[in-house]
Enzyme design. Sequence first.
Site, PDB file in Angstrom:
ATOM      1  N   MET A 323      -2.148   0.127  -6.770  1.00 14.67           N
ATOM      2  CA  MET A 323      -2.855   1.406  -6.738  1.00 14.67           C
ATOM      3  C   MET A 323      -2.783   2.049  -5.356  1.00 14.67           C
ATOM      4  SD  MET A 323      -3.675   1.750  -9.815  1.00 14.67           S
ATOM      5  CE  MET A 323      -4.709   3.201  -9.819  1.00 14.67           C
ATOM      6  N   ASP A 342      -3.417  -3.115   4.852  1.00 13.87           N
ATOM      7  CA  ASP A 342      -3.612  -4.306   4.010  1.00 13.87           C
ATOM      8  C   ASP A 342      -3.939  -5.469   4.937  1.00 13.87           C
ATOM      9  OD1 ASP A 342      -3.148  -6.482   1.928  1.00 13.87           O
ATOM     10  OD2 ASP A 342      -2.573  -4.697   0.774  1.00 13.87           O
ATOM     11  N   VAL A 399      -8.709  -2.265  -2.705  1.00 16.12           N
ATOM     12  CA  VAL A 399      -8.503  -3.712  -2.530  1.00 16.12           C
ATOM     13  C   VAL A 399      -8.889  -4.407  -3.839  1.00 16.12           C
ATOM     14  CG1 VAL A 399      -8.830  -3.632  -0.022  1.00 16.12           C
ATOM     15  CG2 VAL A 399     -10.808  -4.014  -1.493  1.00 16.12           C
ATOM     16  N   GLU A 401     -10.641  -6.156  -6.972  1.00 16.70           N
ATOM     17  CA  GLU A 401     -11.847  -5.740  -7.700  1.00 16.70           C
ATOM     18  C   GLU A 401     -12.940  -6.796  -7.495  1.00 16.70           C
ATOM     19  OE1 GLU A 401     -12.286  -2.917  -8.826  1.00 16.70           O
ATOM     20  OE2 GLU A 401     -13.371  -2.836 -10.716  1.00 16.70           O
ATOM     21  N   LYS A 406     -14.766  -5.627  -1.226  1.00 22.77           N
ATOM     22  CA  LYS A 406     -14.914  -4.183  -1.051  1.00 22.77           C
ATOM     23  C   LYS A 406     -15.957  -3.878   0.032  1.00 22.77           C
ATOM     24  CE  LYS A 406     -13.283  -2.718  -5.661  1.00 22.77           C
ATOM     25  NZ  LYS A 406     -11.971  -2.216  -5.302  1.00 22.77           N
ATOM     26  N   SER A 428     -12.243   0.206 -10.830  1.00 26.76           N
ATOM     27  CA  SER A 428     -12.160   0.662 -12.220  1.00 26.76           C
ATOM     28  C   SER A 428     -13.389   0.258 -13.018  1.00 26.76           C
ATOM     29  CB  SER A 428     -10.885   0.140 -12.887  1.00 26.76           C
ATOM     30  OG  SER A 428     -10.591  -1.162 -12.481  1.00 26.76           O
ATOM     31  N   HIS A 449     -11.411   7.417  -9.083  1.00 31.78           N
ATOM     32  CA  HIS A 449     -10.756   6.472  -9.991  1.00 31.78           C
ATOM     33  C   HIS A 449      -9.413   7.034 -10.434  1.00 31.78           C
ATOM     34  CE1 HIS A 449     -10.857   4.389 -14.185  1.00 31.78           C
ATOM     35  NE2 HIS A 449     -10.083   3.743 -13.352  1.00 31.78           N
TER      36      HIS A 449
HETATM   37  P1  NAD Z   1      -3.530  -5.224  -6.388  1.00 33.34           P
HETATM   38  O1  NAD Z   1      -3.887  -6.638  -6.499  1.00 33.34           O
HETATM   39  O2  NAD Z   1      -2.171  -4.782  -6.791  1.00 33.34           O
HETATM   40  O3  NAD Z   1      -3.735  -4.736  -4.896  1.00 33.34           O
HETATM   41  C1  NAD Z   1      -4.828  -5.067  -4.099  1.00 33.34           C
HETATM   42  C2  NAD Z   1      -4.356  -5.051  -2.663  1.00 33.34           C
HETATM   43  O4  NAD Z   1      -5.492  -5.184  -1.819  1.00 33.34           O
HETATM   44  C3  NAD Z   1      -3.422  -6.201  -2.338  1.00 33.34           C
HETATM   45  O5  NAD Z   1      -2.261  -5.704  -1.712  1.00 33.34           O
HETATM   46  C4  NAD Z   1      -4.228  -7.059  -1.378  1.00 33.34           C
HETATM   47  O6  NAD Z   1      -3.425  -7.703  -0.393  1.00 33.34           O
HETATM   48  C5  NAD Z   1      -5.145  -6.031  -0.755  1.00 33.34           C
HETATM   49  N1  NAD Z   1      -6.336  -6.627  -0.193  1.00 33.34           N
HETATM   50  C6  NAD Z   1      -7.150  -7.535  -0.765  1.00 33.34           C
HETATM   51  N2  NAD Z   1      -8.150  -7.859   0.070  1.00 33.34           N
HETATM   52  C7  NAD Z   1      -7.977  -7.141   1.178  1.00 33.34           C
HETATM   53  C8  NAD Z   1      -8.680  -7.030   2.398  1.00 33.34           C
HETATM   54  N3  NAD Z   1      -9.779  -7.742   2.630  1.00 33.34           N
HETATM   55  N4  NAD Z   1      -8.230  -6.176   3.327  1.00 33.34           N
HETATM   56  C9  NAD Z   1      -7.118  -5.460   3.096  1.00 33.34           C
HETATM   57  N5  NAD Z   1      -6.405  -5.522   1.977  1.00 33.34           N
HETATM   58  C10 NAD Z   1      -6.831  -6.355   1.022  1.00 33.34           C
HETATM   59  O7  NAD Z   1      -4.643  -4.431  -7.199  1.00 33.34           O
HETATM   60  P2  NAD Z   1      -4.578  -2.963  -7.805  1.00 33.34           P
HETATM   61  O8  NAD Z   1      -4.147  -3.045  -9.218  1.00 33.34           O
HETATM   62  O9  NAD Z   1      -3.863  -2.063  -6.873  1.00 33.34           O
HETATM   63  O10 NAD Z   1      -6.122  -2.582  -7.847  1.00 33.34           O
HETATM   64  C11 NAD Z   1      -6.820  -2.227  -6.689  1.00 33.34           C
HETATM   65  C12 NAD Z   1      -8.132  -1.585  -7.078  1.00 33.34           C
HETATM   66  O11 NAD Z   1      -7.885  -0.469  -7.931  1.00 33.34           O
HETATM   67  C13 NAD Z   1      -9.082  -2.470  -7.852  1.00 33.34           C
HETATM   68  O12 NAD Z   1     -10.389  -2.152  -7.494  1.00 33.34           O
HETATM   69  C14 NAD Z   1      -8.815  -2.092  -9.291  1.00 33.34           C
HETATM   70  O13 NAD Z   1      -9.913  -2.363 -10.117  1.00 33.34           O
HETATM   71  C15 NAD Z   1      -8.603  -0.620  -9.151  1.00 33.34           C
HETATM   72  N6  NAD Z   1      -7.838   0.003 -10.217  1.00 33.34           N
HETATM   73  C16 NAD Z   1      -6.758  -0.595 -10.771  1.00 33.34           C
HETATM   74  C17 NAD Z   1      -6.047   0.033 -11.772  1.00 33.34           C
HETATM   75  C18 NAD Z   1      -4.835  -0.618 -12.375  1.00 33.34           C
HETATM   76  O14 NAD Z   1      -4.365  -0.150 -13.419  1.00 33.34           O
HETATM   77  N7  NAD Z   1      -4.279  -1.659 -11.776  1.00 33.34           N
HETATM   78  C19 NAD Z   1      -6.437   1.292 -12.219  1.00 33.34           C
HETATM   79  C20 NAD Z   1      -7.536   1.913 -11.617  1.00 33.34           C
HETATM   80  C21 NAD Z   1      -8.223   1.253 -10.619  1.00 33.34           C
END
Ligand code: NAD
Length: 711
Positions: A323, A342, A399, A401, A406, A428, A449
Site C-alpha cells: 500500500m 520503512d 505499516v 495492521e 502503528k 483497513s 483508506h
Molecule cells: P505490507 O505488509 O505489504 O507492508 C507493510 C510495510 O510496513 C512493510 O514494508 C513493513 O516493512 C513496514 N513496516 C512494518 N513495521 C514498520 C515500522 N515499525 N516502521 C516502518 N515500517 C514498518 O502491508 P500492506 O498490505 O501494504 O498494508 C499496510 C496497511 O494498509 C495495513 O494497515 C493494511 O491494513 C492497510 N490496507 C491494506 C490493504 C490491502 O489490500 N493490502 C488495503 C487497504 C488498507
Amino acid sequence: MASAINLTLGDDGILVAAMDLPGRPMNVVGDELMAGIAVAVERLAEPAVKGLILTSAKADFCAGGDLDRMSKWTTPQQPFDASMAMKKVLRQLELQGKPVVAAINGHALGGGLELALACHARIAINQPRLKIGQPEVKLGLLPGGGGTVRLPRLVGIQQAMQICGEGGDLSPAKALGMGLLTAVAQDRDDLMAQAKAWIAANPKAKQPWDLPKFRMPGGDSRSPAMAQLFAIAPSIAAAKSQGNYPAVQHIMSSLFEGGLMDFDNASVVESRYFAACAMSQASRNMISTLWYQLNAIKKGASRPAGVAPSKVQQLGVLGAGMMGAGIAYVSAKAGIRVVLLDSTLEAAERGKAYSQGLLDKAVKRGRSTVEKRDALLARITPTADYEVLAGCDLVIEAVFEDRAVKADVTRQAQAVLGADVVFASNTSTLPISGLAQASLKPAHFIGLHFFSPVDKMPLVEIIVGKATSNETLAKGFDYVLQIGQTPIVVNDSRGFFTSRVFGTYVMEGIAMLKEGVHPRSIEVAGLQAGMPMPPLALQDEVSLSLGLHVADQAKKDLAAEGKAYTEHPGMGVVRQLCEIGRIGKKAGKGFYDWSADGKQLWPELATMFPVAAQQPEQRELIDRLMFAQANEAARCVEEGVLRSTADGNIGSIFGWGFAPFHGGALQFINAMGAAAFVARARELAAAHGPRFVPAAVMVRQAETGGRFADA
Ligand code: NAD
C-alpha cells in the site's frame, strides 16, 4: 438572450459557427444548442455562403447530451421527439449541398461526436488528451443523435459496435487511423486553415451515404461477415452484462436493424431504441449516481465549507509495502515530493522500485517518457531515518495492521514533525478514534483508506474519527482530489463503510454454502446480480485467513468494550477451511484450487458441505446477496457512519463494484422504493435470519414515503 452559437462570415464566404452555450462550462447538446445550429443551417443556405465550419469557442468541442434535460423526461415520446428533432437539423446540415467541416478543438464526446459526424469532414487538433467517443453506454444510454447510424456507415459496423457498445475514448491519432477523422491539425490556427482549405477543395461535398451505390464499409447486416458478427457478439455481450444493461442490447439492435435499412429509416429505429434506454431504470440509476452524485463529490459536497483549500507539497509515507509503495507512486505522479520510510533502507527502496516498475512499463508502451519517469522517481526519497520526514505537511502510515506498531511510528514521526502536521492512517480495519489516541493531537488524525492496487482503484475512503477536526478533514479531502482520486467521507465504525458492507456480500454467499446451495449456483448468482466477482472467488482473493483474523479481532475488541458479538453464519465455514489450510488464493487453495492455468471450484466442497436435494431459485440467491448489502448500507445511514447518499452510492460502486446498473447500495433501495424494500427484507429475515431485518431508517421511510436524498 445570448445565442448558443456565434456566427462569423469571413471575406472568403466561409461561415464559422462557434458553439458557446451561455452560462455553461461546456457545450452540451440540447434545445438551445440545436436551435443555434438550425440558425447556422439557415445562413448556410444564403447564396453568399460557400461553406461552414462548426467549432467551439470553449476549451472543448462538445461534451455530450444535456443530462439535465434528459432527467426531466417522463414518457418515451419525449426522448423520441427530442432525438428526431436533433436529427432533422443535422440532416438539413449535411444535405445543404455545401461543404461543412467540424473543426474539433477539444473533446468531442457523445452528442458532440454526433454533431461532428453530420459534417462532411472532421479535423481535430492532434493532442493525445483530446477525447473522441460515444460514452453514452456508460450511463445506460445509446447515442440518439445518429451515432449508431452514421458511424457504421463511416467506419463499419464492427468498429461502430466497439465505439458505441464499450464507450471508450479514442485519441485523434486512433480516430484518424480508422477513418473517423479526415485529418489532424497541430493547433487551433492550423485547424482553421485546414478546415478552410477543405471547404475550398470540396465545394459540392456530400456524405458517402448520400451518394448513389453507397455500400457500408465492411458490409451491411446482410453481408456474411456481419451476419457472423451478429451471430456471436450479442451472446458475448449478454454473458458479460448478464442482461443487466439494456443499452448494450439496444445498441446492437440499432446497429443490426439499421444495417438492413436506408439512412432515414435507420435513424427512426435508433430514436426508438434511444427512447427505450432513456426510460430504463438502469440509465436513471447510473445518471443519478455516476453523473450527478459523482460530480457533487468531486466538487466538494462532502468537504467542510469555509476551510481554505490546501495543497500537499511534501508527503511522508510510513511503511513501503504494497500500500505504501502505491500511495507514494500516485502522490509523486501528482507532483508531490514523497519521503517513503520503512524499517530498513532496503525495504524503502523496494517500495520505490514499485514505481520504477510501473513507469518502465509505461515508457515501454509509449504511455510515458524517460524524462517524465525520471522526474517522478526523483520526487520519491526512500529512507529509514525519521529525520528525513522534516518538512512533510501530511503523513500517511501504511505499516503492519497492528495497533502497537502503528502507535510507535506515529510517535516517532511526531517527534520530528511536531503535533500540528496532519497524520493519516491507511488502516483497513482498526477504528480511527482508537488509533488517534497514540497521536499528540487527535484533532489532526484521520483515516485515509486506499484500495489495492492503489494506482488502479479510484476511491479513497476518508474516515473521520471522534476528535478529527474540520480542518483536518478538508486537508485530507483536498489531498485525495490532488492525486486525482475520488474521496468519500464516512464516520468512524468497525470496518468503516466499505469493508463493513462489502463483507456482507461475501459472507452471504459463504453462508449459502453451509445451507447446501450448490457452489456454482452461488457464484452464478453473484454475477447475475451484477457484481464484478462472485462471492467465493472474491473471498479467496481477499484471503480467508484475513477474514478470520478481522472477525476474531472484532470479537476481542467488543468483549473488551463489554458488547455482544454475533457471528455471521458464514464465518464457521471460513474457520473450517482455514483449519485445513485452505486460506485462499495466496496459498493456492481456498474455495477454489488456484493454479497458473486458472481456478476451479474445489471438488471436495461438496463433501464438506453436502449439496441439498432441493435447490433454491436463483432469484432468492440474488436477492439475498443484494439485500444483505443494501440493508447494511442503510444501517450505516441509521448509525451516522454514512454522511451522504452520494458517499454511500459512489463508495459502493468504486470501492467493491456494487452492481453499477443499480446506481449504488442506497440507490438500489431508492429505485425499488422503501416499502417494497422493507416487505422483501422481512421475507428474507423470516427465511434466513435477523441480518435481513430492515434497518430502522427503512421502516421509517416506508411509513412516511421518504427516500435517501439525491445530490
Ligand atoms: P505490507 O505488509 O505489504 O507492508 C507493510 C510495510 O510496513 C512493510 O514494508 C513493513 O516493512 C513496514 N513496516 C512494518 N513495521 C514498520 C515500522 N515499525 N516502521 C516502518 N515500517 C514498518 O502491508 P500492506 O498490505 O501494504 O498494508 C499496510 C496497511 O494498509 C495495513 O494497515 C493494511 O491494513 C492497510 N490496507 C491494506 C490493504 C490491502 O489490500 N493490502 C488495503 C487497504 C488498507
